[in-house]
Design a protein around this motif. Structure first.
Motif, PDB file in Angstrom:
ATOM      1  N   ARG A 272       9.931  15.633  75.474  1.00  0.00           N
ATOM      2  CA  ARG A 272      11.005  15.442  74.500  1.00  0.00           C
ATOM      3  C   ARG A 272      10.505  15.831  73.105  1.00  0.00           C
ATOM      4  NH1 ARG A 272      13.711   9.569  76.091  1.00  0.00           N
ATOM      5  NH2 ARG A 272      14.353  10.143  78.220  1.00  0.00           N
ATOM      6  N   PRO A 273      11.269  16.663  72.380  1.00  0.00           N
ATOM      7  CA  PRO A 273      10.855  17.036  71.028  1.00  0.00           C
ATOM      8  C   PRO A 273      10.837  15.828  70.089  1.00  0.00           C
ATOM      9  CG  PRO A 273      12.519  18.549  71.862  1.00  0.00           C
ATOM     10  CD  PRO A 273      12.482  17.387  72.813  1.00  0.00           C
ATOM     11  N   VAL A 274       9.748  15.695  69.347  1.00  0.00           N
ATOM     12  CA  VAL A 274       9.585  14.634  68.350  1.00  0.00           C
ATOM     13  C   VAL A 274       9.203  15.283  67.030  1.00  0.00           C
ATOM     14  CG1 VAL A 274       8.311  12.553  67.696  1.00  0.00           C
ATOM     15  CG2 VAL A 274       8.875  12.961  70.097  1.00  0.00           C
ATOM     16  N   SER A 275       9.755  14.786  65.948  1.00  0.00           N
ATOM     17  CA  SER A 275       9.449  15.324  64.623  1.00  0.00           C
ATOM     18  C   SER A 275       9.142  14.177  63.667  1.00  0.00           C
ATOM     19  CB  SER A 275      10.634  16.141  64.094  1.00  0.00           C
ATOM     20  OG  SER A 275      10.391  16.595  62.780  1.00  0.00           O
ATOM     21  N   VAL A 276       8.020  14.283  62.958  1.00  0.00           N
ATOM     22  CA  VAL A 276       7.637  13.312  61.934  1.00  0.00           C
ATOM     23  C   VAL A 276       7.571  14.063  60.605  1.00  0.00           C
ATOM     24  CG1 VAL A 276       5.895  11.668  61.158  1.00  0.00           C
ATOM     25  CG2 VAL A 276       6.297  11.982  63.611  1.00  0.00           C
ATOM     26  N   ARG A 307      18.222  12.700  74.481  1.00  0.00           N
ATOM     27  CA  ARG A 307      18.697  13.466  75.624  1.00  0.00           C
ATOM     28  C   ARG A 307      19.122  14.821  75.104  1.00  0.00           C
ATOM     29  NH1 ARG A 307      24.348  11.279  77.830  1.00  0.00           N
ATOM     30  NH2 ARG A 307      24.281  13.407  78.657  1.00  0.00           N
ATOM     31  N   ARG A 308      19.300  15.759  76.000  1.00  0.00           N
ATOM     32  CA  ARG A 308      19.656  17.115  75.564  1.00  0.00           C
ATOM     33  C   ARG A 308      20.963  17.086  74.777  1.00  0.00           C
ATOM     34  NH1 ARG A 308      18.018  22.146  76.610  1.00  0.00           N
ATOM     35  NH2 ARG A 308      19.533  23.843  76.490  1.00  0.00           N
ATOM     36  N   GLY A 309      20.918  17.635  73.558  1.00  0.00           N
ATOM     37  CA  GLY A 309      22.107  17.658  72.720  1.00  0.00           C
ATOM     38  C   GLY A 309      22.293  16.433  71.856  1.00  0.00           C
ATOM     39  N   VAL A 335      22.524   9.246  64.409  1.00  0.00           N
ATOM     40  CA  VAL A 335      22.586   9.826  65.754  1.00  0.00           C
ATOM     41  C   VAL A 335      23.245  11.192  65.601  1.00  0.00           C
ATOM     42  CG1 VAL A 335      23.407   9.581  68.116  1.00  0.00           C
ATOM     43  CG2 VAL A 335      22.782   7.548  66.794  1.00  0.00           C
ATOM     44  N   ARG A 336      22.548  12.236  65.983  1.00  0.00           N
ATOM     45  CA  ARG A 336      23.041  13.598  65.787  1.00  0.00           C
ATOM     46  C   ARG A 336      23.362  14.217  67.147  1.00  0.00           C
ATOM     47  NH1 ARG A 336      22.035  15.066  60.558  1.00  0.00           N
ATOM     48  NH2 ARG A 336      20.518  13.794  59.441  1.00  0.00           N
ATOM     49  N   PHE A 337      24.486  14.909  67.200  1.00  0.00           N
ATOM     50  CA  PHE A 337      24.939  15.552  68.428  1.00  0.00           C
ATOM     51  C   PHE A 337      25.071  17.052  68.201  1.00  0.00           C
ATOM     52  CE2 PHE A 337      26.685  11.287  68.180  1.00  0.00           C
ATOM     53  CZ  PHE A 337      26.397  10.754  69.424  1.00  0.00           C
ATOM     54  N   ARG A 338      24.948  17.799  69.280  1.00  0.00           N
ATOM     55  CA  ARG A 338      25.198  19.248  69.270  1.00  0.00           C
ATOM     56  C   ARG A 338      26.192  19.544  70.379  1.00  0.00           C
ATOM     57  NH1 ARG A 338      21.640  22.645  66.687  1.00  0.00           N
ATOM     58  NH2 ARG A 338      22.030  24.261  68.237  1.00  0.00           N
ATOM     59  N   LEU A 339      27.454  19.716  69.988  1.00  0.00           N
ATOM     60  CA  LEU A 339      28.530  19.921  70.959  1.00  0.00           C
ATOM     61  C   LEU A 339      29.306  21.173  70.607  1.00  0.00           C
ATOM     62  CD1 LEU A 339      29.970  16.293  71.135  1.00  0.00           C
ATOM     63  CD2 LEU A 339      28.261  17.312  72.625  1.00  0.00           C
TER      64      LEU A 339
END
Length: 342
Positions: A272-276, A307-309, A335-339
């Motif tokens: 899972r991508p993680v960004s700090v 989860r994806r997206g 909470v960010r979504f990509r739809l």
């Protein structure tokens, strides 16, 4: 002996290139992702998935253009917004200011309002290729969010056009023009700007690198400002790192950003991508009741793809100021979504 040593090093170099290609999607820079895939292809042992990804990346950046304008891509994406905002209306975080023993009370209506916000964001993009390695990117965004508790909202919109040009080897020059506007119940602002950036990519035994220098000129509500930003990004075997340093000229009689530094580390945790990320911004130049104002903003952020997206982001930011009225300490959750792509 030398031949044996080189033979032993070759598999290791190939493995490093493949590790970096696996992490390439975590890089913010499209060109750095392309460069990392190209380095994996140079090993002549790249898996088909990397070869196909490189071909797509080359096409997307205009390197298969044989002459003439061509619409490469276009997209329309809607993203729901679910976020906690500590300052929905753009108000003050403190209700009083003490100067020389005198107490000044702020209007209760001008106090910051915090709460959950619901809304949506619309992103429209188009990419045109007009020569080999030369593309034009067009982007427009609009965002609206509403607080059911306070019955107030906020909005923002922006447009940008960029000409991205391959010069020679892995050197590029970009020229961009942009405009944006935002509005909250108590504050609003707008800006226009132009910028030019020189970008170069190279590799070392440890990582693939991108360095950039950008100069920009912006017209803000408070006045004109010229800035410069130095950027460095790298894809290592186990992580992606990014660093930016920026400075800008003062605006007479107004509080304006004079310096900024930002850093980011991206990696995979259980695939899972993680960004700090971390940032610090210094602003100065304004006055209030004869007192000079200088602000320092320091923040930390953590983002993980649940989860994806869908990703979850937590941020904490502290603002200190020579004028207590502008100090604040806030924590945010989004909470960010990509739809709805294309």
């Amino acid at each position: 002996m030398l031949c044996l040593a080189l033979t032993a090093l070759a598999p290791r170099a190939g493995a490093d290139a493949f590790d970096r290609a696996r992490l390439a999607p975590l890089a913010s820079s499209e060109r750095l992702r392309l460069f990392t895939l190209a380095r994996a292809q140079d090993t002549r042992r790249a898996p088909p998935a990397y070869t196909n990804a490189l071909r797509r990346a080359l096409r997307d950046t205009g390197f298969y253009n044989e002459g003439g304008a061509e619409l490469m891509d276009r997209s329309l994406r809607f993203s729901p917004i679910l976020t906690w905002d500590d300052n929905i209306n753009g108000g003050y975080f403190h209700d009083r200011l003490v100067i020389g023993g005198l107490i000044f009370d702020a209007d209760p209506a001008s106090r910051a309002r915090a709460g959950l916000m619901l809304g949506g964001r619309l992103d429209a993009t188009a990419r045109l290729s007009w020569a080999e390695g030369r593309i034009i990117d067009l982007r427009a965004t609009a965002e609206l969010a509403w607080s059911p508790v306070h019955d107030i909202g906020r909005g923002a919109a922006g447009v940008e056009a960029c000409a991205r040009n391959h010069v020679s080897g892995w050197t590029f020059i970009d020229v961009c023009a942009s405009a944006s506007a935002s509005r909250r119940a108590l504050t609003e602002g707008s800006s226009t700007g132009i910028s030019a950036a020189l970008v170069h990519l190279f590799s070392t035994a440890e990582a693939a690198h991108q360095i950039s220098l950008e100069l920009d000129r912006r017209a803000l509500d408070a006045g004109q400002q010229t800035g410069a930003t130095l950027g460095w990004s790298a894809v290592w075997n186990g992580a992606v790192t990014e660093l930016t340093l920026g400075t800008a000229t003062p605006i007479a009689g107004a509080t304006a950003t004079r310096g900024r530094i930002g850093a980011r580390v991206g990696f995979l945790w259980r695939d899972r991508p993680v960004s700090v990320s971390a940032w610090h911004v210094q602003a100065s130049g304004g006055m209030l009741l004869g007192m000079p104002r200088e602000d320092h903003v320091t923040g930390l952020g953590l983002s993980i793809e649940a989860r994806r997206g869908m990703s979850i982001e937590v941020t904490h930011q502290v603002t200190t100021s020579t004028i207590a009225l502008f100090e604040d300490n806030r924590t945010g959750l989004s909470v960010r979504f990509r739809l709805g792509q294309r």
